[in-house]
Each structure stands twice: as structure tokens, then as C-alpha cells.
Write a protein that holds these residues in place. Structure first.
Motif, PDB file in Angstrom:
ATOM      1  N   ARG A   1      17.859 -27.705   0.825  1.00  0.00           N
ATOM      2  CA  ARG A   1      17.615 -29.033   1.456  1.00  0.00           C
ATOM      3  C   ARG A   1      16.172 -28.941   1.905  1.00  0.00           C
ATOM      4  O   ARG A   1      15.413 -27.852   2.203  1.00  0.00           O
ATOM      5  CB  ARG A   1      18.646 -29.266   2.515  1.00  0.00           C
ATOM      6  N   PRO A   2      15.660 -30.387   2.222  1.00  0.00           N
ATOM      7  CA  PRO A   2      14.125 -30.336   2.681  1.00  0.00           C
ATOM      8  C   PRO A   2      14.308 -30.055   4.244  1.00  0.00           C
ATOM      9  O   PRO A   2      15.334 -30.155   4.853  1.00  0.00           O
ATOM     10  CB  PRO A   2      13.834 -32.007   2.338  1.00  0.00           C
ATOM     11  N   ASN A   3      13.117 -29.766   4.680  1.00  0.00           N
ATOM     12  CA  ASN A   3      13.200 -29.200   6.145  1.00  0.00           C
ATOM     13  C   ASN A   3      13.082 -30.448   7.107  1.00  0.00           C
ATOM     14  O   ASN A   3      12.241 -31.459   6.549  1.00  0.00           O
ATOM     15  CB  ASN A   3      11.492 -28.403   6.166  1.00  0.00           C
ATOM     16  N   GLN A   4      13.768 -30.069   8.083  1.00  0.00           N
ATOM     17  CA  GLN A   4      13.612 -31.355   9.101  1.00  0.00           C
ATOM     18  C   GLN A   4      12.127 -31.285   9.891  1.00  0.00           C
ATOM     19  O   GLN A   4      11.684 -32.466  10.029  1.00  0.00           O
ATOM     20  CB  GLN A   4      14.704 -30.983  10.420  1.00  0.00           C
ATOM     21  N   ILE A   5      11.636 -30.133   9.780  1.00  0.00           N
ATOM     22  CA  ILE A   5      10.212 -30.090  10.506  1.00  0.00           C
ATOM     23  C   ILE A   5       9.600 -28.959   9.587  1.00  0.00           C
ATOM     24  O   ILE A   5      10.027 -27.861   9.396  1.00  0.00           O
ATOM     25  CB  ILE A   5      10.311 -29.500  12.169  1.00  0.00           C
TER      26      ILE A   5
ATOM     27  N   ALA B   1      11.069 -25.887  21.308  1.00  0.00           N
ATOM     28  CA  ALA B   1      11.208 -24.719  20.298  1.00  0.00           C
ATOM     29  C   ALA B   1      12.604 -24.499  19.908  1.00  0.00           C
ATOM     30  O   ALA B   1      12.893 -23.999  18.687  1.00  0.00           O
ATOM     31  CB  ALA B   1      10.604 -23.598  21.141  1.00  0.00           C
ATOM     32  N   THR B   2      13.551 -24.933  20.884  1.00  0.00           N
ATOM     33  CA  THR B   2      14.923 -24.405  20.488  1.00  0.00           C
ATOM     34  C   THR B   2      15.424 -25.549  19.529  1.00  0.00           C
ATOM     35  O   THR B   2      16.234 -25.165  18.703  1.00  0.00           O
ATOM     36  CB  THR B   2      15.747 -24.721  21.868  1.00  0.00           C
ATOM     37  N   TRP B   3      14.956 -26.636  19.563  1.00  0.00           N
ATOM     38  CA  TRP B   3      15.114 -27.763  18.419  1.00  0.00           C
ATOM     39  C   TRP B   3      14.638 -27.086  17.069  1.00  0.00           C
ATOM     40  O   TRP B   3      15.505 -27.383  15.948  1.00  0.00           O
ATOM     41  CB  TRP B   3      14.647 -29.021  18.949  1.00  0.00           C
ATOM     42  N   VAL B   4      13.647 -26.629  17.007  1.00  0.00           N
ATOM     43  CA  VAL B   4      12.975 -26.130  15.791  1.00  0.00           C
ATOM     44  C   VAL B   4      13.899 -24.996  15.019  1.00  0.00           C
ATOM     45  O   VAL B   4      14.262 -24.946  14.219  1.00  0.00           O
ATOM     46  CB  VAL B   4      11.634 -25.703  15.908  1.00  0.00           C
ATOM     47  N   ALA B   5      14.445 -24.177  16.160  1.00  0.00           N
ATOM     48  CA  ALA B   5      15.288 -22.890  16.012  1.00  0.00           C
ATOM     49  C   ALA B   5      16.497 -23.302  15.239  1.00  0.00           C
ATOM     50  O   ALA B   5      16.958 -22.831  14.135  1.00  0.00           O
ATOM     51  CB  ALA B   5      15.537 -22.053  16.959  1.00  0.00           C
TER      52      ALA B   5
ATOM     53  N   GLU C   1      20.628 -25.604  10.657  1.00  0.00           N
ATOM     54  CA  GLU C   1      21.038 -26.698   9.868  1.00  0.00           C
ATOM     55  C   GLU C   1      20.531 -26.919   8.580  1.00  0.00           C
ATOM     56  O   GLU C   1      21.574 -27.521   7.837  1.00  0.00           O
ATOM     57  CB  GLU C   1      20.759 -28.109  10.888  1.00  0.00           C
ATOM     58  N   ASP C   2      19.216 -26.618   8.320  1.00  0.00           N
ATOM     59  CA  ASP C   2      18.795 -26.863   6.767  1.00  0.00           C
ATOM     60  C   ASP C   2      19.166 -25.699   6.037  1.00  0.00           C
ATOM     61  O   ASP C   2      18.649 -25.767   4.761  1.00  0.00           O
ATOM     62  CB  ASP C   2      17.248 -26.922   6.998  1.00  0.00           C
ATOM     63  N   TYR C   3      19.999 -24.878   6.312  1.00  0.00           N
ATOM     64  CA  TYR C   3      20.181 -23.732   5.482  1.00  0.00           C
ATOM     65  C   TYR C   3      19.210 -22.752   5.096  1.00  0.00           C
ATOM     66  O   TYR C   3      19.058 -22.424   3.932  1.00  0.00           O
ATOM     67  CB  TYR C   3      21.068 -24.198   4.225  1.00  0.00           C
ATOM     68  N   ARG C   4      18.109 -22.792   5.784  1.00  0.00           N
ATOM     69  CA  ARG C   4      16.959 -21.938   5.443  1.00  0.00           C
ATOM     70  C   ARG C   4      16.959 -20.577   6.189  1.00  0.00           C
ATOM     71  O   ARG C   4      16.289 -19.707   5.734  1.00  0.00           O
ATOM     72  CB  ARG C   4      15.637 -22.887   6.026  1.00  0.00           C
ATOM     73  N   HIS C   5      17.964 -20.446   7.164  1.00  0.00           N
ATOM     74  CA  HIS C   5      18.039 -19.070   7.886  1.00  0.00           C
ATOM     75  C   HIS C   5      19.303 -18.913   8.257  1.00  0.00           C
ATOM     76  O   HIS C   5      20.073 -19.860   8.546  1.00  0.00           O
ATOM     77  CB  HIS C   5      17.113 -18.912   9.049  1.00  0.00           C
ATOM     78  N   HIS C   6      19.848 -17.685   8.607  1.00  0.00           N
ATOM     79  CA  HIS C   6      21.294 -17.205   9.210  1.00  0.00           C
ATOM     80  C   HIS C   6      20.738 -17.322  10.586  1.00  0.00           C
ATOM     81  O   HIS C   6      19.730 -17.441  10.977  1.00  0.00           O
ATOM     82  CB  HIS C   6      21.506 -15.968   8.825  1.00  0.00           C
TER      83      HIS C   6
END
Length: 260
Positions: free
Chosen positions: A30-34, A178-182, A187-192
Motif C-alpha cells: 500500500r502507499p505510505n500515509q506519510i 512521532a507516535t502518529w508516524v509510527a 497501518e500501511d503494512y510496512r512494518h511489524h
């Protein structure tokens, strides 16, 4: 540190074996939110704008200089640790199989090479470490100038700044971003979730260590003054306390008539 992290980022990551039926790495790309670039810019521009503006208002070159050093070194340390771990661990991202596009006949990934390699660099989260290294620095800085984390210290200013709750909220606001970015990385399925937690801790630790090199502890009653050269003599008049004092070498004779 920045140069070393740049070198590490260009190196191929460890190629961990994987199961094509593993549900943990079988999410849609999926595309990044940020984006990473936007995170980098905001985590650097916002703290610098705040600290440099106050430094100019106070007409203090030392505050501007130390703010730049503390922020840039903290960001560099965080980046170095993050890139090192990314390459050595080689953990697969949640969307790795979608990036891989496995070919049964070739028994290899046929996806775009850059995306496949990036899919092997999940641990820790670079977005999280970048956001927290910048925003934690800003949070510490706000806490120091307002006394938000030292409730026994009085604070000058209007009624709003004298409110302990208002000062505390102001000091914690950067961490909300910073918390929102994390969270967005999960949510974007880029990280566990483990990637995000460790990346955030790396950013927090790096920012705190480098902040304390140049600025006093935000929990202390000490004035919010940029640390100067250590070792000023106690009998030498200085503008700041001895711990943060500095001494200009005299140009006169040994009696010290040219010493400031």
C-alpha cells in the motif's frame, strides 16, 4: 555518523529465507500515509525553526549552534543504528510477498529489485526512529525552557505558561506527531509492531543522549542555557554558572589585567 549510515544504506541487506505461505508477510503493498522524505523534513525543520527562532530572539549564537549540533548529531546517531540493524537483521516487511512476485519456475522473486531489497529491511522502522529523534529533541527542549518536567521550578511568562498542565501538554505535543508516524507504519503494512517499537526507542535514546551533551537535564532546576566549555575556573567571573561557564584567554600579562 551520517556518512557511515549512507554507506550502510547502499549495501545489500541480509537475505533471510521465507515461507511463501507465511501470513505475516503476505499483506498487500500500500502507499505510505506519510513519506520518508516528508518525515525527514518535518522532524528536522520543526525543531530547528523553534530553537533558532528563540535563539535569534535571545540574540544567542550559542543556543542556535548547540541546537543544531544536538539535533543533527541525534538524528545522525539514530540513522546509523537504524541502518546497521536493517542490513544485519534483514527482517521481511509485512508486504514482502507482494513485492517479491515469486516465480515457481525460476524459484526466485521477479519483482522490482529495489522494492524487493527494501522489503528485506523491515527491522527497525526508519520512519519511527527519524520522527522520534527529531520530536524527542523538541520535546526535551520545550520541557527545559518551560520547566514542564520540573514542577518545583517557576516559569516566567503569562498565565498560560504559568500553568503546569499547559507546559506539560506543550512539551508532549511533538511526541504526538512521532507516535502518529509510527502507528501509520503498521497501518500501511510496512512494518511489524516490533519494528516500530524498537525504531521509536532508538530515536528517543539517540535524541536524549545528544540533547544532554549540549543542554542541561530538563528535570533539573538549572537554567536553560547552552553548555559551554567545561573547566572554567571558579575564580573567573563568567556570565554563566561554572558548569556552563566559559573563559576567554587573556591577552595581557600574568596578573590577568587582560583576562575577561
Amino acid at each position: 555518523m551520517w556518512f557511515a549510515s549512507w554507506i550502510l544504506k547502499g549495501m545489500p541487506p541480509f537475505e533471510r529465507e521465507f515461507d511463501r505461505k507465511d501470513p505475516l508477510i503476505d499483506h498487500k503493498h500500500r502507499p505510505n500515509q506519510i513519506s520518508g522524505n516528508l518525515t525527514w523534513i518535518l522532524a528536522f525543520a520543526i525543531p530547528i525553526t523553534a530553537t533558532v527562532t528563540l535563539g535569534l530572539f535571545r540574540r544567542s549564537v550559542h543556543e542556535i549552534h548547540h541546537s543544531l549540533l544536538a539535533l543533527y548529531s541525534g538524528r545522525g546517531l539514530s540513522q546509523l543504528i537504524t541502518e546497521f540493524l536493517k542490513n544485519r537483521v534483514g527482517r521481511l516487511r509485512p508486504d514482502f510477498l507482494h513485492r517479491c512476485k515469486w516465480d515457481k519456475e525460476l524459484k526466485a522473486c521477479t519483482g522490482e529489485l529495489e522494492k524487493v531489497l527494501d522489503g528485506r529491511r523491515s527491522f527497525p522502522s526508519g520512519h519511527s526512529s527519524t520522527a522520534f529523534s527529531g520530536m524527542m529533541f523538541l520535546s526535551l527542549w520545550i520541557a527545559s525552557i518551560t520547566g514542564a518536567w520540573c514542577f518545583s521550578r517557576s516559569s516566567a511568562g503569562g498565565a498560560l505558561l504559568k500553568s503546569k498542565l499547559a507546559r506539560l501538554v506543550a512539551s508532549l505535543l511533538p511526541l504526538v506527531f512521532a507516535t502518529w508516524v509510527a502507528i501509520s507504519r503498521v497501518e500501511d503494512y510496512r512494518h511489524h509492531k516490533e519494528d516500530v517499537i524498537v525504531g521509536s526507542l532508538i530515536g528517543i535514546a539517540s535524541a536524549t543522549i545528544c540533547y544532554l551533551i549540549y543542554w542541561p537535564n530538563p528535570f533539573s532546576k538549572e537554567p536553560h542555557l547552552a553548555k559551554m566549555v567545561y573547566g572554567a575556573r571558579e575564580d573567573t567571573p563568567t556570565r554563566y554558572p561554572a558548569r556552563y561557564g566559559y573563559e576567554m584567554a587573556g591577552m595581557g600579562n600574568e596578573e590577568g589585567d587582560g583576562r575577561v
